[in-house]
Write an enzyme that holds these catalytic residues in place. Structure first.
Site, short mmCIF file in Angstrom:
data_model
loop_
_atom_site.label_atom_id
_atom_site.label_comp_id
_atom_site.label_asym_id
_atom_site.label_seq_id
_atom_site.Cartn_x
_atom_site.Cartn_y
_atom_site.Cartn_z
N VAL A 1 39.03 50.47 33.04
CA VAL A 1 39.56 49.30 33.74
C VAL A 1 41.06 49.45 33.97
CG1 VAL A 1 39.95 46.81 33.54
CG2 VAL A 1 37.74 47.79 32.87
N GLU A 2 41.76 50.01 33.00
CA GLU A 2 43.21 50.12 33.10
C GLU A 2 43.66 51.20 34.08
OE1 GLU A 2 45.66 48.44 32.08
OE2 GLU A 2 44.88 47.11 30.53
#
Length: 334
Positions: free
Chosen positions: A73-74
């Site tokens: 996600v990052e």
């Protein structure tokens, strides 16, 4: 092969409150958007390379293995990824945070790009968020601790004081309000692709299948409805007497493949026969000898089957690994 029973959607060992409709709707919406993120062969390759390493660090710091999905996600596991506000590396650590944990940032050196050092700091930060919230707020859970990773422990502490300790019912900024949902969505797509491949009509992890045209970034945006708080309040009132889902202990029964299998392809059907009785909470009792046709999908040389029991039952091999090796399936190995 072994069927695994009694599983529900969870995050870091804590049940996601899927008994509340707004949580279901929001998670499904996020999953639909994240399909186009995980449907990238290069991301899948990077993730499979990094997962075993990240899991070792998480274990060393006493953290749950579900957190290995956070870097997807990052940063998509890109070590040089940098955000518009200055966060960098696979864990997207801010400069001030990095320096506070002893990392060198500046003068031509940026240790946030170093996988080993960045992962150690990220684990320390996550652990500090968890223990810090428990100490300062007197309450903590993993969704809140991970929301603090995105929004800062001070902001989450203020939110807890004003709104309580349920991440899923809190009114946070748009990014943080979706942050944990995105990690759960990625986990679902990586661990239970068979439940979603059939819904989307293609193998989301195939190098050849999938959407013919990649979406624009604007198409991937997930809207966090500003009026959601009204829906949440109604749902809380409606569900106030419902007990939270309980993650039951895993149970295993034997099963085998029946019939001839040649040149198995994505979406093909096979017949599974139970060698033991299978008792599930939502679907009742299926007796030994019960056979059912299931659809399979090839991912990393293993076949993942949609059994028709949603999250309650999945298929493992005798080593308790998800799915079945394609070679074992073709050889009809028990």
């Amino acid at each position: 092969m072994i069927a695994e029973a009694q599983h529900i959607i969870s995050f870091c060992g804590e049940a996601v409150p899927m008994n509340q409709q707004f949580v279901q709707d929001k998670l499904v919406n996020v999953i639909k958007k994240q399909v186009n993120v995980v449907n990238l062969p290069s991301l899948r390759q990077r993730a499979n390379s990094y997962f075993p390493l990240v899991e070792k660090y998480l274990k060393a710091y006493g953290l749950h293995p579900d957190l290995k999905y956070l870097p997807i996600v990052e940063s998509g596991f890109l070590t040089k990824a940098e955000s518009g506000v200055g966060a960098k590396g696979i864990w997207q650590i801010m400069p001030a945070t990095a320096r506070g944990y002893g990392m060198q940032v500046g003068s031509g050196i940026d240790e946030r790009e170093n996988f080993d050092k960045a992962t150690r700091v990220a684990c320390q930060l996550i652990r500090d968020n968890y223990t810090g919230l428990r100490k300062m707020a007197g309450t903590v859970n993993w969704p809140l601790a991970i929301a603090a990773y995105n929004f800062g422990i001070g902001n989450i502490l203020n939110a807890i004081k004003a709104q309580g300790n349920n991440y899923f019912t809190m009114r946070l900024n748009a990014e943080t309000g979706l942050y944990v949902y995105k990690i759960i969505a990625v986990k679902e797509l990586f661990e239970y692709p068979e439940l979603y491949n059939s819904k989307f009509g293609y193998n989301i992890f195939s190098t050849t299948a999938g959407p013919k045209k990649k979406p624009k970034q604007s198409d991937l945006k997930v809207e966090n409805d500003e009026d959601i708080i009204g829906v949440i309040e109604k749902e809380i009132e409606k569900n106030k007497d419902k007990k939270a889902p309980v993650i039951n202990e895993e149970q295993y029964v034997l099963a085998h493949v029946e019939g001839k299998i040649k040149n198995f392809q994505d979406g093909d059907m096979v017949t599974i026969v139970l060698d033991d009785d299978l008792q599930t909470s939502n679907y009742g009792l299926s007796f030994k000898g019960y056979s059912f046709g299931v659809q399979g999908w090839i991912i990393d040389d293993r076949v993942f089957f949609k059994l028709g029991y949603d999250h309650d039952v999945t298929l493992l091999d005798l080593d308790k690994q998800k799915g079945v090796l394609l070679t074992d399936l073709l050889a009809k190995k028990e």
